[in-house]
Design an enzyme around this catalytic site. Structure first.
Site, PDB file in Angstrom:
ATOM      1  N   TYR A   1      17.562 -36.745   2.624  1.00 29.30           N
ATOM      2  CA  TYR A   1      16.095 -37.492   2.497  1.00 29.30           C
ATOM      3  C   TYR A   1      16.736 -39.169   3.141  1.00 29.30           C
ATOM      4  O   TYR A   1      15.698 -40.000   3.055  1.00 29.30           O
ATOM      5  CB  TYR A   1      15.991 -37.780   0.975  1.00 29.30           C
ATOM      6  CG  TYR A   1      14.982 -36.818   0.556  1.00 29.30           C
ATOM      7  CD1 TYR A   1      15.565 -35.308   0.495  1.00 29.30           C
ATOM      8  CD2 TYR A   1      13.838 -36.952   0.129  1.00 29.30           C
ATOM      9  CE1 TYR A   1      14.575 -34.497   0.035  1.00 29.30           C
ATOM     10  CE2 TYR A   1      13.114 -36.000  -0.347  1.00 29.30           C
ATOM     11  CZ  TYR A   1      13.514 -34.879  -0.556  1.00 29.30           C
ATOM     12  OH  TYR A   1      12.514 -33.772  -0.885  1.00 29.30           O
TER      13      TYR A   1
ATOM     14  N   ASP B   1      20.357 -19.798  -2.619  1.00 26.53           N
ATOM     15  CA  ASP B   1      19.516 -18.798  -2.462  1.00 26.53           C
ATOM     16  C   ASP B   1      19.621 -17.946  -3.643  1.00 26.53           C
ATOM     17  O   ASP B   1      18.816 -17.293  -4.138  1.00 26.53           O
ATOM     18  CB  ASP B   1      19.705 -17.959  -1.044  1.00 26.53           C
ATOM     19  CG  ASP B   1      21.110 -18.030  -0.706  1.00 26.53           C
ATOM     20  OD1 ASP B   1      22.141 -18.384  -1.207  1.00 26.53           O
ATOM     21  OD2 ASP B   1      21.289 -17.243   0.407  1.00 26.53           O
TER      22      ASP B   1
ATOM     23  N   LYS C   1      24.821 -24.936  -0.327  1.00 23.65           N
ATOM     24  CA  LYS C   1      25.003 -23.809   0.672  1.00 23.65           C
ATOM     25  C   LYS C   1      26.061 -24.045   1.397  1.00 23.65           C
ATOM     26  O   LYS C   1      26.357 -24.150   2.885  1.00 23.65           O
ATOM     27  CB  LYS C   1      23.831 -24.130   1.587  1.00 23.65           C
ATOM     28  CG  LYS C   1      23.168 -22.953   2.333  1.00 23.65           C
ATOM     29  CD  LYS C   1      23.120 -21.562   1.780  1.00 23.65           C
ATOM     30  CE  LYS C   1      22.732 -20.249   2.574  1.00 23.65           C
ATOM     31  NZ  LYS C   1      22.560 -19.184   2.299  1.00 23.65           N
TER      32      LYS C   1
ATOM     33  N   ASP D   1      14.900 -30.841  -5.082  1.00 20.62           N
ATOM     34  CA  ASP D   1      13.404 -30.980  -5.001  1.00 20.62           C
ATOM     35  C   ASP D   1      12.590 -29.604  -5.252  1.00 20.62           C
ATOM     36  O   ASP D   1      11.823 -29.341  -5.884  1.00 20.62           O
ATOM     37  CB  ASP D   1      13.132 -31.515  -3.727  1.00 20.62           C
ATOM     38  CG  ASP D   1      11.665 -31.746  -3.369  1.00 20.62           C
ATOM     39  OD1 ASP D   1      10.845 -32.135  -4.332  1.00 20.62           O
ATOM     40  OD2 ASP D   1      11.219 -31.209  -2.377  1.00 20.62           O
TER      41      ASP D   1
ATOM     42  N   ASP E   1      10.434 -27.491  -8.322  1.00 19.15           N
ATOM     43  CA  ASP E   1       8.843 -26.783  -8.167  1.00 19.15           C
ATOM     44  C   ASP E   1       9.430 -25.594  -8.749  1.00 19.15           C
ATOM     45  O   ASP E   1       8.213 -25.204  -9.573  1.00 19.15           O
ATOM     46  CB  ASP E   1       8.499 -26.874  -6.977  1.00 19.15           C
ATOM     47  CG  ASP E   1       7.574 -28.193  -6.733  1.00 19.15           C
ATOM     48  OD1 ASP E   1       7.920 -29.235  -7.095  1.00 19.15           O
ATOM     49  OD2 ASP E   1       6.650 -27.866  -5.840  1.00 19.15           O
TER      50      ASP E   1
HETATM   51  C1  IPM Z   1       8.807 -35.017  -5.484  1.00 19.46           C
HETATM   52  C2  IPM Z   1       8.218 -35.147  -4.251  1.00 19.46           C
HETATM   53  C3  IPM Z   1       8.850 -35.973  -3.257  1.00 19.46           C
HETATM   54  C4  IPM Z   1      10.134 -35.647  -2.909  1.00 19.46           C
HETATM   55  C5  IPM Z   1       8.000 -36.276  -1.978  1.00 19.46           C
HETATM   56  C6  IPM Z   1       6.430 -36.541  -2.263  1.00 19.46           C
HETATM   57  C7  IPM Z   1       8.719 -37.367  -1.193  1.00 19.46           C
HETATM   58  O1  IPM Z   1       8.154 -33.858  -3.946  1.00 19.46           O
HETATM   59  O2  IPM Z   1       9.256 -36.016  -6.219  1.00 19.46           O
HETATM   60  O3  IPM Z   1       9.290 -34.007  -5.968  1.00 19.46           O
HETATM   61  O4  IPM Z   1      10.372 -34.487  -2.015  1.00 19.46           O
HETATM   62  O5  IPM Z   1      11.109 -36.124  -3.582  1.00 19.46           O
HETATM   63 MN    MN Z   2       8.888 -32.256  -5.034  1.00 15.08          MN
END
Ligand code: IPM
Ligand code: MN
Ligand code: NAD
Length: 366
Positions: free
Chosen positions: A146, A230, A197, A254, A258
């Protein structure tokens, strides 16, 4: 959650940035719940609403005014954010400046993302219940992929070369791994797993290997283990009950969160904290601005409300935070939810009900 960033600053001012899209919708509901909590328990909290968003950026050309970052640092106990991302700003310039700017410039190196299933009905995995999905991810939040280091050569031609660097520092890896171990010890957890990884990323992720296992020696009561990311994704779907605390780099954290959000019922349920112990911290739902749902009443405000709960915990109001989490859990179990969780309520109806539940909640030990 126990406090990771204790601060002793009264009254506590909180900067509220609703942001874009459904960020606005869910923040409105989180604020309702916060207001109810502040009133019910006379919390010394003052919310300060700030307009920085895509709308503001398009109108003024300014994402965050100069001096605002210093003001966050010096004048506030915490920052609460809805979400950023607007199709009218395709390069996400304002979001990078605000969201990543806050994480990086305030050095909020811990992205703390709990993943907890509040009702077995919401889990997409066959046969898994509340006890099977209850882990936290410590996502490194200030380096990795990042950092925005890189560039193009011969951009826009068939010979284009693009370079995007990952940065991993000893200091950065050590402090996030330590935070994960410390949290595990303080919260009665027995296991910490690091995901990387390192079989491919022989420099950066090898550093993670060495630092994590060296640090693990300081925490003999914790079982420290490793998976390649993975394999971890596969195991999170196959047998999520084996995980308690996961620590990983910025990008993998990140992605994993999700996936984790899906295990707990969807992105609408996941909250997060961006922390640097002893400094101002930032709280936001894990989801984005979901532009197509903005203003439709379909956005689930629970991720934002759980982020507000994490914030109150960090600000020293742990019992109030727990009341909010309990109110969320019982509303989900009662089916009083937005559509994404199978209910029929709108965003604001969920917020109203939770604010009412929190406002009427029984006494809190303080
Ligand atoms: C998160 C989001 C952010 C990230 C984006 C919007 C920059 O996906 O907070 O999870 O990748 O950190
Ligand atoms: Mn995210
Ligand atoms: P998103 O999280 O906005 O939405 C993905 C999908 O998840 C939605 O279409 C919806 O089905 C579901 N969802 C998300 N939040 C929900 C909620 N509260 N209630 C119900 N359903 C919900 O991700 P995206 O579509 O990939 O990104 C949209 C924009 O948001 C992009 O500009 C992206 O960069 C940005 N983004 C911002 C943040 C942040 O501000 N922290 C996080 C992720 C994405």
């Amino acid at each position: 959650m126990s406090r990771l960033a204790p601060r002793d600053q009264r009254p506590q001012r909180i900067a509220v940035l609703a942001g874009d899209g459904i960020g606005v919708d869910v923040t409105r509901e989180a604020v309702k719940v916060l207001d109810a909590a502040v009133e019910r328990w006379s919390l010394p909290i003052e919310l300060v609403h700030l307009p920085y968003s895509a709308e503001h950026y398009l109108a003024t050309g300014v994402a965050l005014p100069s001096g605002q970052m210093e003001s966050f640092r010096d004048d506030f106990a915490a920052i609460f954010i809805g979400a950023y991302g607007d199709p009218r700003v395709p390069d996400m310039r304002h979001a990078a400046e605000i969201l990543l700017g806050i994480r990086f410039q305030l050095d909020l190196y811990i992205n703390f993302r709990p993943c907890k299933l509040y009702d077995a009905r919401l889990c997409p995995l066959k046969g898994k219940g509340e006890r099977d999905i209850d882990f936290v991810v410590f996502r490194e939040n200030t380096e990795g992929a990042y950092v925005g280091m890189g560039g193009n050569f011969k951009k826009g031609t068939a010979d284009e070369v693009a370079v995007q660097e990952e940065i991993h520092t000893y200091k950065g890896v050590e402090r996030i791994c330590r935070a994960a171990f410390e949290w595990a010890v303080a919260n009665g957890r027995a296991k910490v797993l690091m995901a990387d990884k390192s079989n491919v990323m022989r420099f950066g992720h090898d550093l993670w290997q060495r630092v994590f296992f060296e640090l693990a020696k300081e925490y003999p009561s914790i079982l420290a283990s490793h998976m390649f990311v993975d394999a971890l994704c596969m195991q999170l779907v196959r047998a999520p009950e084996q995980f308690e605390v996961i620590v990983s780099n910025n990008m993998f954290g990140d992605i994993l969160t999700d996936l984790g959000a899906a295990l707990q019922g969807g992105l609408g349920v996941a909250g997060s904290a961006n922390l640097h112990p002893g400094r101002v911290s930032m709280f936001e739902p894990v989801h984005g601005s979901a532009p197509k749902y903005a203003g439709t009443g379909q956005a689930n405000p629970v991720g934002a409300i759980l982020s507000a709960s994490l914030m109150l915990g960090e600000l020293g109001h742990a019992e109030v935070a727990a009341q909010i989490e309990r109110a969320v859990a019982s509303s989900i179990r009662a089916g009083r939810t937005t559509r994404d969780l199978g209910g029929a309520l709108t965003t604001s109806e969920v917020g109203d009900e939770l604010a009412q539940a929190v406002g009427f909640a029984a006494g809190v030990r303080r």
